[in-house]
Design an enzyme around this catalytic site. Structure first.
Site, PDB file in Angstrom:
ATOM      1  N   PRO B 140       0.925  -1.160  -0.107  1.00 25.22           N
ATOM      2  CA  PRO B 140       0.060   0.114  -0.010  1.00 25.22           C
ATOM      3  C   PRO B 140       0.875   1.268   0.077  1.00 25.22           C
ATOM      4  CG  PRO B 140       0.074  -1.061   2.414  1.00 25.22           C
ATOM      5  CD  PRO B 140       0.772  -1.881   1.273  1.00 25.22           C
ATOM      6  N   GLU B 141       2.030   1.228  -0.374  1.00 30.62           N
ATOM      7  CA  GLU B 141       2.901   2.432  -0.228  1.00 30.62           C
ATOM      8  C   GLU B 141       3.639   2.467  -1.578  1.00 30.62           C
ATOM      9  OE1 GLU B 141       5.149   3.037   3.477  1.00 30.62           O
ATOM     10  OE2 GLU B 141       4.241   1.404   4.340  1.00 30.62           O
TER      11      GLU B 141
END
Lengths: 339, 339
Positions: B140-141
């Site tokens: 998710p980064e």
């Protein structure tokens, strides 16, 4: 009409023997250097005399300011990255909520955009100050209603103070003023190159291969559209002669007359992928596709390589940008909104 | 055990009369300035002697390099924005594909992180060089597999050349070398403030209100956890005495022992929203919530205002960062991938 005449004239000019120097020939075909003379440059980049150091500094902050986007994490620099040739290196940008550009439009470079006759791929905007209003409000880009932009900036006293310094105490920090200030900063994003030195009279600024490349560039007719200071920036019919190879990607058809803005060739090695829909990654392939669609000819691999050698010499020196320290939010600053 | 003793000792120290100067008292309670002396500073920021100008310059490029992310548009600086106090100003970051941090963790500042005893909110990483491997790979980064990072960088000869200059011709441009170089750059992100001048002996560097604020800060027990050069950066139980007001946001519980990293208070006015899950926007509210959860006391509005006055003096001077020009991609550079 006028444009068609210009194209025709250029094509003729490029095919006849030219008595003067290569630089003179280039200039006779409409290629223009970034002027060395500061006053001349100012005439081109700041015709209305709006540029001041305070506005440029403030405009730089706003250019890097992610709080101008609804989410608070997308700035002008996200898609027009000043460290990446003024682009994002993607075929088409994604923006707020990871939504892709609905027309699959490639983010054009901001470097030297001040020399364009109009802004956006369809040329619908007359200048940078106006252009800056678009992406900020567009739902799939920064997704900020104008009122949110205005509220965010006005909630930060340090910003308001800077606007006063830039425009006087009576300034109204409204949406046009905010976006205009970004445009003023962008007017300074000019990248002189060895090519400019050459056109400005320094004959050895280009090596022999690059000069030959320039010669082929002109002889093949590239300068018909890629001319002026930007080597681009005017509106042209596209595709002109043969259909474009990737016409099925995106639904962009130019303006009502099928006109598409000619992208600048300055720093072109840094601005892949190419074309309004970013479908071609190789510069050589882009040159040949242009030959086919716009000039109705197959440019040989050999000539293509020569043109590419010339194009590499258009890589310019970028202005040094000190990364700005942005003033802090306050209790009244509208919060980031990721939805 | 040791920690609890230290806390107890600090609390006692803060409540007894202290004969020396305020600066001496602060130092006796574990508050430490950023040293003026360059050698002393180097001992703290570069204990292994890895910093060189070439590595810092390269690390800066990599810090701003969006091509380290799968999409090609997210860099370290996206969430740890050096113009915004080293943070993103959001409760919790969104990253690749606009996915929110699954633990709703707030992006901590990178400024002065070199002074932390460990990295990440749960302290799982021993230093910046190791930390940099995390967000780059996290789905998710930046969502880049290590191999993609390595392939992108190695496909760009100008980068490989810079690694050779920084580490010698035999350097292997692998994932640990790339991320370590970012860590080396981050070691230079130190922001001396008037507070440091004060602790370093310049008595008038803080005004009377700020000195009073420092006094109250110590008397209330804040320095029990917010100490050292970073005024934070060690692991502490959280919440210690009373439940945290926003414990229901995210599922972060610290490490196995419920330990959470104490965030630095340097530049704290720039790093809202506060707490590991970014749920408190007001600094005053954050101070009072800390009093309640960690010290088991209600800090009065008056004392809170005094503490906040002191905290504002922790705003430091940021190092000047010239925005880097990143080398261009080549035909073999893996393309941006938005999926």
């Amino acid at each position: 009409m006028k444009m068609t005449k210009i194209i025709a004239a250029s094509l003729v000019a490029s095919s006849v023997l030219f008595a003067g120097s290569l630089a003179d020939k280039a200039k006779s075909m409409g290629l223009q250097p970034i002027p060395i003379d500061k006053n001349e440059l100012t005439k081109l980049t700041d015709p209305n005399g709006t540029i001041t150091p305070e506005r440029v500094e403030l405009g730089k902050k706003l250019y890097f300011e992610p709080r101008l986007s609804k989410s608070g994490i997308i700035s002008c620099n996200t898609c027009h990255n000043l460290g990446l040739g003024g682009t994002d290196g993607a075929p088409a940008a994604v923006g707020h909520m990871w939504v892709a550009n609905p027309h699959h439009l490639n983010s054009p470079t901001v470097y030297n955009a001040v020399f364009f006759k109009s802004q956006f791929w369809d040329g619908r905007s007359p200048h940078l100050e106006d252009q800056a209003q678009g992406p900020m409000q567009a739902a799939p880009e920064m997704a900020s209603p104008a009122s949110l932009v205005v509220d965010r900036i006005n909630s930060i006293p340090a910003y308001v103070e800077e606007f006063k310094k830039a425009y006087g105490n009576d300034v109204k920090v409204d949406f046009p003023t905010i976006t205009s200030t970004i445009g003023i900063f962008e007017r300074t994003l000019v990248t002189p190159s060895r090519y400019d030195d050459f056109l400005n009279g320094k004959d050895d600024a280009l090596n022999d291969a690059e000069k030959e490349g320039l010669q082929v560039f002109m002889d093949q007719g590239c300068a018909s559209c890629h001319n002026g200071v930007a080597l681009g920036g005017t509106m042209m019919p596209f595709p002109m002669i043969k259909p474009y190879k990737f016409a099925d990607v995106g639904d962009f058809k130019g303006d009502k007359k099928g006109m598409v803005k000619v992208p600048t060739l300055r720093n072109v090695t840094e601005t892949a992928p190419y074309f309004h829909n970013g479908q071609i990654w190789s510069l050589a392939e882009a040159v040949q596709e242009m030959g086919r669609t716009q000039l109705g000819k197959n440019i040989s691999d050999e000539d293509t390589a020569k043109i590419v050698t010339f194009l590499k010499a258009l890589k310019g020196e970028k202005p040094e940008i000190v990364y700005p320290q942005l003033p802090e939010s306050t209790a009244t600053t509208p919060k980031p909104d990721f939805n």
